[in-house]
Design a protein around this motif. Structure first.
Motif, mmCIF file in Angstrom:
data_model
loop_
_atom_site.group_PDB
_atom_site.id
_atom_site.type_symbol
_atom_site.label_atom_id
_atom_site.label_comp_id
_atom_site.label_asym_id
_atom_site.label_seq_id
_atom_site.Cartn_x
_atom_site.Cartn_y
_atom_site.Cartn_z
ATOM 1 N N VAL A 1 1.033 -1.261 -0.051
ATOM 2 C CA VAL A 1 0.071 0.108 -0.061
ATOM 3 C C VAL A 1 0.875 1.261 -0.168
ATOM 4 O O VAL A 1 0.572 2.010 -0.651
ATOM 5 N N ALA A 2 1.972 1.268 0.854
ATOM 6 C CA ALA A 2 2.737 2.255 0.910
ATOM 7 C C ALA A 2 3.342 2.807 -0.482
ATOM 8 O O ALA A 2 3.624 3.817 -0.904
ATOM 9 N N ALA A 3 3.935 1.430 -1.175
ATOM 10 C CA ALA A 3 4.430 1.765 -2.630
ATOM 11 C C ALA A 3 3.298 2.287 -3.370
ATOM 12 O O ALA A 3 3.705 3.234 -4.436
ATOM 13 N N ALA A 4 2.146 1.955 -3.410
ATOM 14 C CA ALA A 4 1.126 2.290 -4.263
ATOM 15 C C ALA A 4 0.810 3.582 -4.003
ATOM 16 O O ALA A 4 0.606 4.510 -5.008
ATOM 17 N N ILE A 5 0.961 4.271 -2.968
ATOM 18 C CA ILE A 5 0.600 5.601 -2.464
ATOM 19 C C ILE A 5 1.750 6.470 -3.210
ATOM 20 O O ILE A 5 1.359 7.638 -3.573
ATOM 21 N N GLN A 6 3.094 5.966 -2.985
ATOM 22 C CA GLN A 6 4.134 6.613 -3.708
ATOM 23 C C GLN A 6 3.997 7.126 -5.043
ATOM 24 O O GLN A 6 4.621 8.046 -5.792
ATOM 25 N N ALA A 7 3.341 5.813 -5.689
ATOM 26 C CA ALA A 7 3.046 5.925 -7.127
ATOM 27 C C ALA A 7 2.338 7.061 -7.518
ATOM 28 O O ALA A 7 2.276 7.623 -8.850
ATOM 29 N N LYS A 8 1.428 7.793 -6.816
ATOM 30 C CA LYS A 8 0.543 8.670 -7.051
ATOM 31 C C LYS A 8 0.529 9.880 -5.822
ATOM 32 O O LYS A 8 -0.264 10.180 -5.066
ATOM 33 N N PRO A 9 1.742 10.549 -5.692
ATOM 34 C CA PRO A 9 2.076 11.461 -4.853
ATOM 35 C C PRO A 9 1.125 12.772 -4.769
ATOM 36 O O PRO A 9 0.882 13.154 -3.938
ATOM 37 N N PHE A 10 0.759 12.911 -5.998
ATOM 38 C CA PHE A 10 -0.379 14.161 -6.155
ATOM 39 C C PHE A 10 -1.629 13.881 -5.804
ATOM 40 O O PHE A 10 -2.477 14.927 -5.907
ATOM 41 N N ALA A 11 -2.119 12.744 -5.645
ATOM 42 C CA ALA A 11 -3.615 12.532 -5.510
ATOM 43 C C ALA A 11 -4.140 12.994 -4.180
ATOM 44 O O ALA A 11 -3.570 13.111 -3.211
ATOM 45 N N GLN A 12 -5.175 13.801 -4.211
ATOM 46 C CA GLN A 12 -5.729 14.389 -3.187
ATOM 47 C C GLN A 12 -6.779 13.670 -2.801
ATOM 48 O O GLN A 12 -7.225 13.727 -1.555
ATOM 49 N N THR A 13 -7.276 12.761 -3.395
ATOM 50 C CA THR A 13 -8.523 11.693 -2.900
ATOM 51 C C THR A 13 -8.022 10.234 -3.084
ATOM 52 O O THR A 13 -7.398 10.003 -4.228
ATOM 53 N N ARG A 14 -8.367 9.416 -2.182
ATOM 54 C CA ARG A 14 -7.748 8.065 -2.193
ATOM 55 C C ARG A 14 -9.176 7.205 -2.132
ATOM 56 O O ARG A 14 -9.596 7.358 -1.092
ATOM 57 N N VAL A 15 -9.145 6.326 -2.952
ATOM 58 C CA VAL A 15 -10.531 5.641 -2.796
ATOM 59 C C VAL A 15 -10.349 4.211 -2.958
ATOM 60 O O VAL A 15 -9.670 3.698 -4.126
ATOM 61 N N ALA A 16 -10.936 3.121 -2.089
ATOM 62 C CA ALA A 16 -10.743 1.612 -2.268
ATOM 63 C C ALA A 16 -12.244 1.229 -2.668
ATOM 64 O O ALA A 16 -13.178 1.423 -1.904
ATOM 65 N N LEU A 17 -12.747 0.629 -3.661
ATOM 66 C CA LEU A 17 -13.669 -0.131 -3.933
ATOM 67 C C LEU A 17 -13.709 -1.467 -3.775
ATOM 68 O O LEU A 17 -12.694 -2.183 -4.487
ATOM 69 N N GLN A 18 -14.679 -1.833 -3.077
ATOM 70 C CA GLN A 18 -14.812 -3.439 -3.059
ATOM 71 C C GLN A 18 -15.600 -4.091 -3.775
ATOM 72 O O GLN A 18 -16.721 -3.412 -4.108
ATOM 73 N N ILE A 19 -15.424 -5.224 -4.270
ATOM 74 C CA ILE A 19 -16.473 -5.932 -5.551
ATOM 75 C C ILE A 19 -16.156 -7.466 -4.675
ATOM 76 O O ILE A 19 -15.348 -8.079 -4.918
ATOM 77 N N SER A 20 -17.406 -7.849 -3.924
ATOM 78 C CA SER A 20 -17.397 -9.024 -3.326
ATOM 79 C C SER A 20 -18.556 -9.899 -3.783
ATOM 80 O O SER A 20 -18.862 -10.949 -3.320
#
Length: 159
Positions: free
Chosen positions: A33-52
């Motif tokens: 997750v930390a690496a994923a966040i670093q890939a988008k350092p300028f993102a102002q909004t972070r959203v995780a969508l669940q599909i189960s």
């Protein structure tokens, strides 16, 4: 979009080798997750969508929500991940009716994570691993990925 001029002959050879060996059913394990966040350092909004849920209507809904989030915030201002587990893993099956939409969303920066626990369970039922969309990134457990994304500041939604 990937430009063919950026693809090296070694990468093409590796891709062809994996495709013929049957191992190219999904991307390697997802980054932390930390690496994923670093890939988008300028993102102002972070959203995780669940599909189960496995239904076609739920698949369409989660993809529509992702599209609407990208449209509203802009692909550079949002960090968006769709996590598929349980029956929802069907969204990431190779040949799913939504494959083109998944490709388009991925090209806009959306990550697609597939639960390894679900893959193992489905493998036992099917007698072989389900064939996944090459966009899918495998995470050890879908629900754990959701928890970790939430702890990292992602808004978690289950459309």
């Amino acid at each position: 979009m990937i430009h063919l001029s950026r693809i090296t002959p070694i990468a093409l050879l590796l891709a062809a080798s994996l495709a013929t060996s049957g191992l190219a059913q999904a991307n390697p394990n997802a980054e932390s997750v930390a690496a994923a966040i670093q890939a988008k350092p300028f993102a102002q909004t972070r959203v995780a969508l669940q599909i189960s849920d496995g239904g076609a209507g739920k698949q369409t809904l989660v993809l529509n929500v992702a599209h609407n989030l990208l449209k509203f915030y802009g692909q550079d201002k949002i960090d968006l991940e769709i996590v598929a587990f349980g029956p929802g893993l069907r969204l990431l099956f190779k040949g799913n009716a939504n494959s083109q939409r998944i490709q388009e969303l991925a090209a806009s920066g959306v990550r697609f994570s597939a639960c390894e626990n679900t893959i193992k369970a489905m493998s036992k039922k099917l007698g072989h691993p389900p064939e996944l969309n090459p966009i899918a990134r495998i995470v050890p457990a879908g629900i754990v990925r959701m928890v970790e994304l939430n702890k990292a500041g992602f808004f978690v939604a289950r459309p």
